[in-house]
Design a protein around this motif. Structure first.
Motif, short mmCIF file in Angstrom:
data_model
loop_
_atom_site.label_atom_id
_atom_site.label_comp_id
_atom_site.label_asym_id
_atom_site.label_seq_id
_atom_site.Cartn_x
_atom_site.Cartn_y
_atom_site.Cartn_z
N ARG B 80 -2.72 5.71 -38.02
CA ARG B 80 -3.35 5.29 -38.73
C ARG B 80 -3.77 6.66 -38.99
O ARG B 80 -4.19 7.25 -39.80
N PRO B 81 -4.68 7.60 -37.71
CA PRO B 81 -5.02 9.08 -38.16
C PRO B 81 -4.35 9.39 -37.93
O PRO B 81 -3.82 10.62 -37.70
N MET B 82 -3.18 9.96 -38.23
CA MET B 82 -2.59 10.45 -38.44
C MET B 82 -1.86 10.67 -39.50
O MET B 82 -1.29 9.87 -40.66
N GLY B 83 -1.12 12.35 -40.46
CA GLY B 83 -0.26 12.32 -41.35
C GLY B 83 0.82 12.85 -41.40
O GLY B 83 0.85 13.71 -40.37
N TYR B 84 1.72 12.92 -42.09
CA TYR B 84 3.01 13.17 -41.84
C TYR B 84 3.64 13.66 -42.97
O TYR B 84 3.99 12.93 -43.49
N ASP B 156 -7.69 11.46 -44.74
CA ASP B 156 -8.35 12.22 -44.04
C ASP B 156 -7.38 12.24 -43.08
O ASP B 156 -8.73 12.08 -41.85
N PRO B 157 -6.33 12.65 -42.30
CA PRO B 157 -5.64 11.76 -40.80
C PRO B 157 -6.67 13.03 -39.78
O PRO B 157 -6.64 14.45 -40.28
N LEU B 158 -6.22 12.77 -38.49
CA LEU B 158 -6.87 13.76 -37.58
C LEU B 158 -5.48 14.63 -37.15
O LEU B 158 -6.34 15.80 -36.31
N VAL B 159 -4.89 13.55 -37.01
CA VAL B 159 -3.33 14.14 -37.20
C VAL B 159 -2.45 14.50 -37.93
O VAL B 159 -2.45 13.51 -38.24
N ILE B 160 -2.40 15.98 -37.66
CA ILE B 160 -1.24 15.46 -39.14
C ILE B 160 0.15 16.89 -38.33
O ILE B 160 0.66 17.75 -37.44
N ILE B 161 0.86 16.13 -38.95
CA ILE B 161 2.42 16.15 -38.64
C ILE B 161 3.07 16.68 -39.41
O ILE B 161 3.51 16.16 -40.19
N PHE B 162 3.50 18.18 -39.59
CA PHE B 162 4.57 18.61 -40.72
C PHE B 162 6.19 19.47 -39.48
O PHE B 162 5.83 20.08 -38.80
N ARG B 185 -8.03 23.31 -40.22
CA ARG B 185 -8.44 23.51 -38.55
C ARG B 185 -9.96 23.59 -38.85
O ARG B 185 -10.56 23.40 -37.29
N ALA B 186 -10.33 24.23 -39.73
CA ALA B 186 -11.79 25.29 -39.80
C ALA B 186 -12.81 23.38 -39.90
O ALA B 186 -12.94 23.32 -38.51
N GLN B 187 -12.08 22.62 -40.20
CA GLN B 187 -12.14 20.97 -40.10
C GLN B 187 -12.35 20.97 -38.79
O GLN B 187 -12.54 19.01 -38.67
N GLY B 188 -11.67 20.79 -37.78
CA GLY B 188 -11.82 20.10 -36.32
C GLY B 188 -10.31 19.36 -36.71
O GLY B 188 -10.50 18.73 -35.05
N LYS B 189 -9.15 19.22 -37.31
CA LYS B 189 -8.43 18.52 -37.15
C LYS B 189 -7.30 19.72 -36.37
O LYS B 189 -7.21 20.60 -35.62
#
Lengths: 275, 305, 284
Positions: B80-84, B156-162, B185-189
């Motif tokens: 849920r908090p993840m963007g992939y 608007d995920p907190l953890v982004i995996i690319f 990163r500036a937004q704290g992600k």
């Protein structure tokens, strides 16, 4: 919590996507258009009959619906899971915060609604043609409209089961040819299990066949769906009465079979790895 | 709490008819802290994508476990908090870019108005606004990549995996994505991304991990690996005369001679002395660069082991 | 694990409904089972390039239907529907020998439709010009059922041209015609057919028919014996037992009773078919 809304939300998102996919798929639209054109030829064909214009017309249009519906079913069902696997769109969908089962169920629901739409369109079209023919060539016995729509409904259930079987095979296969081929095979096989069972019971089968063949025949009769039970063409064409018990049992049987296939597909799909 | 954590993570594939074991990931212990950009480096086939797919529950580990924000990745809720963004992503080609954003947003439980607001902003940022209502099948590879990035960020995920976010992008696209990552990163992600383009890593990463043959060889701050200090210069001459080369050799400079150029290394302190020599023999240096210890050298050190 | 639990109610429902549905469908009136075949031109148009396959499927379906009904249930099939289905099969694929073979095995005898069988066989022979069986069947049907010995001879000549075995049959047939022994002719015909019959259901029918004919033949010989001894025809069959020519009267394997008609010919109440004797009774 949020979760209460998560499942219906997921399902509705999948259904929306499935309907968009179905409508925008040129192959599917083409099959549907061909089906409608074929149904247009019903009156021409029906005139071949000397004594039972309406019987011939209804059997002809039901045959077209079952053929066109099968093509639609297979092309849609293969695009459900197998195409996701082949085109690797599975990575982006299965990494969403949904369980594999929700994915499968959402996909299948979308398929079920699309097929229902297709059967409804084809069915209304052929019902229109039959109604016109009924006016022009009044039959001796009134045409069994109830039976006709019931027949369409059970035809729809055949498509659902075939679609579910395609999905089940897709969840374990690595190509989309195999599930397609197996589903076609099962579709045809499932219309003959009953006849084979009768044959095995008859004298011909009893004496000559080896026990292994007979056990195999019985096994096939239990494992494959009995599509002959869903095939009400004879009853529709000749306006024979259908008992409520038969209808209910057939419906429950179809429901149970579909449930088993879908749950098996969910189990298999949950274990699947996407390399 | 760490954004991503793996504990003794391993994955063994069985391949072929004889079910031969292939160790894709071996005993991997990795932590990615909140708010950092973590570069996951390794040659092709090192186990980067396998690790990332385990994090997304697309592949199941043979041993160990992985968590995202403390939740086991085997639970759908962990995503849920993840963007992939997968490597070379693929989406339903019959949808338009906007419809894809809506689909992903809806499943993530984002409200319609928020999808519209965020979607517009993301498309704007990735320069995809014009193509948004065209079906995906008309997109180029780079456009799909950019849309994929937008899609992975719609909730608007907190953890982004690319996974290889720069592949298929032109220089303009790379610049857009790099800026976006710094903006996030500036937004704290937290951003965890794999790549084999080391230059990107040098510019944006806080920390890196190096994986080869399924094993994590290094994990640490980028500043520990590369520094601004240097100890020597790299000098290049173009088409020097043979007698000039001879004179240099007499001055005890070790030369590397190529077809049309000669290279040599000069200690930081000896540069003025060297330049005097050049003037004496009438040879003009083509380039003089400070020689830093680069990520590439560091990386190659692990690969060639 | 959760999902396996989910499987349980479906499995229970499945086993319940499957068994119930099976017994329900087994009890259906058999005529529903053969199904409906649209007229041949329609089926042909719909079957595209699969007409041979469809033709064989229809034939097989007829065979299953016949086998189940006659063999297992000892019931009368819907002859008209069977005949129409076979007709459709033959129009789909005029070379489908199974359809002709099956038609010949049942239509002239059990169904009492020799003319329909002849029509089908003549259509088949127009296509399968090399097949000696078709003229062989035709000659038998013409001789035995239609009593048209000219036609029978014509077709027997054609059969003999195609296969010397038929020539042997011709000499045999000639003798029986001469002696007026229809029963013996039929017996010889059946003995020719039985070894080459692969369908067990049909074979069983042919064997029963041969058995019945053998018994009739036995009775006819006994009558001939009686006439020689007493210079008159027996009043009824029982007289053959009374004077000691036969130990007992043979039983009709079709379940009927043998009797002498007004012309002094041996007949049976079953008319050599299942179902007729029991249903029609002794109204002869």
């Amino acid at each position: 919590m949020k979760d209460g809304a998560a499942v219906p939300r997921t399902l509705s998102a999948f259904i929306t996507v499935a309907i968009k996919g179905g409508i925008r798929d040129r192959v599917i639209s083409a099959i549907l258009v061909v089906g409608l054109l074929l149904l247009l030829t019903t009156p021409v064909v029906a005139v071949f009959s000397m004594r039972q214009v309406l019987a011939l017309a209804s059997s002809y249009s039901l045959s077209i619906i079952s053929l066109v519906g099968l093509l639609l079913t297979l092309s849609m069902a293969i695009s459900l899971v197998a195409r996701d696997l082949e085109q690797r769109s599975i990575y982006t969908v299965c990494s969403l915060p949904i369980s594999r089962s929700s994915y499968l169920l959402g996909k299948f629901l979308g398929f079920a609604i699309l097929i229902l739409l297709a059967v409804a369109i084809l069915g209304c079209f052929s019902a229109g043609a039959l109604a016109v023919l009924e006016r022009i060539y009044p039959p001796e016995r009134p045409f069994a409209w109830g039976g006709f729509f019931l027949g369409l409904w059970f035809q729809y259930w055949i498509f659902l089961i075939v679609g579910a079987i395609t999905v089940l095979f897709s969840t374990v296969a690595t190509s989309n040819f195999l599930p397609l081929a197996l589903s076609v095979g099962i579709y045809f096989g499932s219309y003959s299990t009953e006849a084979v069972r009768y044959y095995l019971q008859s004298g011909g089968g009893e004496d000559k066949l080896s026990p292994a063949v007979k056990i195999f025949g019985k096994l096939v009769y239990w494992i494959l769906p009995n599509f002959s039970a869903f095939d009400l063409k004879t009853e529709i064409v000749y306006g024979l009465a259908l008992s409520g018990k038969t209808v209910l049992l057939t419906q429950l049987y179809g429901f149970a079979y579909l449930g088993i296939v879908l749950v098996l597909a969910m189990i298999a799909f949950s274990r699947r790895e996407f390399l | 709490m760490e954004a991503i954590r793996t504990e003794n993570l391993s994955k063994i594939y069985r391949q072929g008819l004889r079910q031969q074991k292939v160790l894709a990931v071996n005993d991997l212990n990795l932590t990615v802290s909140e708010g950092e950009i973590f570069g996951f480096l390794g040659p092709n086939g090192a186990g980067k994508s396998t690790t990332i797919k385990i994090l997304c529950d697309l592949i199941r580990p043979t041993g160990g476990k992985a968590t995202i924000k403390g939740r086991d990745v085997r639970q759908p809720e962990a995503r849920r908090p993840m963007g992939y963004l997968p490597e070379n992503p693929s989406y339903y080609a019959f949808l338009s870019g906007w419809e894809l954003l809506e689909f992903h947003g809806t499943i993530h439980g984002v409200s319609k108005s928020q999808i519209r607001e965020r979607g517009m902003a993301l498309l704007e940022m990735l320069d995809m606004t014009e193509a948004a209502h065209r079906p995906l099948r008309t997109y180029s590879k780079g456009m799909i990549q950019r849309l994929g990035i937008a899609t992975s960020l719609i909730h608007d995920p907190l953890v982004i995996i690319f996974d290889e976010p720069m592949s298929g992008l032109d220089p303009v696209g790379r610049k857009l994505v790099k800026d976006l990552m710094l903006h996030l990163r500036a937004q704290g992600k937290t951003i965890f991304f794999s790549t084999h383009i080391l230059h990107d890593v040098e510019i944006i990463c806080d920390r890196i991990g190096i994986i080869t043959r399924g094993e994590l060889k290094f994990s640490g701050d980028l500043t520990d690996v590369i520094s601004d200090s240097f100890s020597s210069y790299e000098v290049v001459f173009r088409n020097p005369e043979p007698h000039q080369v001879q004179s240099l050799q007499q001055e005890k400079f070790s030369l590397r001679t190529y077809e049309d150029r000669v290279e040599l290394e000069v200690d930081k302190e000896k540069l003025s002395e060297f330049l005097e020599t050049c003037v004496k023999i009438g040879l003009e240096p083509y380039t003089i660069d400070p020689k830093r210890f680069e990520l590439e050298d560091f990386f190659m050190g692990f690969i060639s082991e | 694990m959760k999902r396996i639990v989910l499987l349980l109610p479906f499995l229970l429902l499945f086993f319940g409904t499957h068994a119930a549905l099976t017994s329900l469908r087994d009890s259906r009136p058999p005529e529903v089972r053969l199904g409906f075949f649209p007229p041949a031109p329609v089926v042909k148009a719909l079957s595209a390039d699969q007409y041979q396959f469809i033709s064989q499927l229809i034939t097989l379906k007829c065979l299953f239907y016949f086998g189940t009904l006659v063999d297992v249930r000892k019931q009368m099939p819907d002859w008209l529907r069977l005949q129409r289905a076979l007709y459709t099969a033959s129009r789909l694929d005029p070379y489908n020998m199974d359809a002709y073979y099956f038609a010949q095995a049942i239509l002239p005898w059990d169904a009492g439709k020799p003319q329909e069988a002849i029509d089908l066989l003549e259509y088949g022979f127009a296509h399968r010009t090399w097949d000696w069986y078709l003229p062989f069947f035709l000659s038998f049907d013409y001789a035995f059922f239609m009593k048209d010995y000219n036609k029978a001879g014509e077709f027997l000549t054609k059969a003999a041209e195609l296969n010397p075995r038929a020539a042997w049959f011709a000499t045999l047939a000639a003798r029986y015609y001469y002696e007026g022994g229809k029963t013996a002719l039929a017996l010889a015909y059946l003995r020719e057919l039985i070894p080459t019959t692969r369908s067990e259901a049909i074979k069983k029918q042919l064997l029963i028919r041969a058995e019945a004919l053998e018994r009739i033949f036995q009775l006819e010989e006994a009558i001939a014996d009686f006439s020689k001894r007493f210079h008159r025809a027996p009043k009824d069959l029982q007289e053959l037992v009374d004077v000691g020519i036969l130990d007992h009267l043979p039983e009709d394997p079709y379940g009927g009773t043998f009797y002498l008609d007004k012309q002094g010919k041996v007949r049976t109440t079953s008319k050599l078919a299942f179902g007729k004797g029991s249903r029609g009774g002794h109204k002869n």
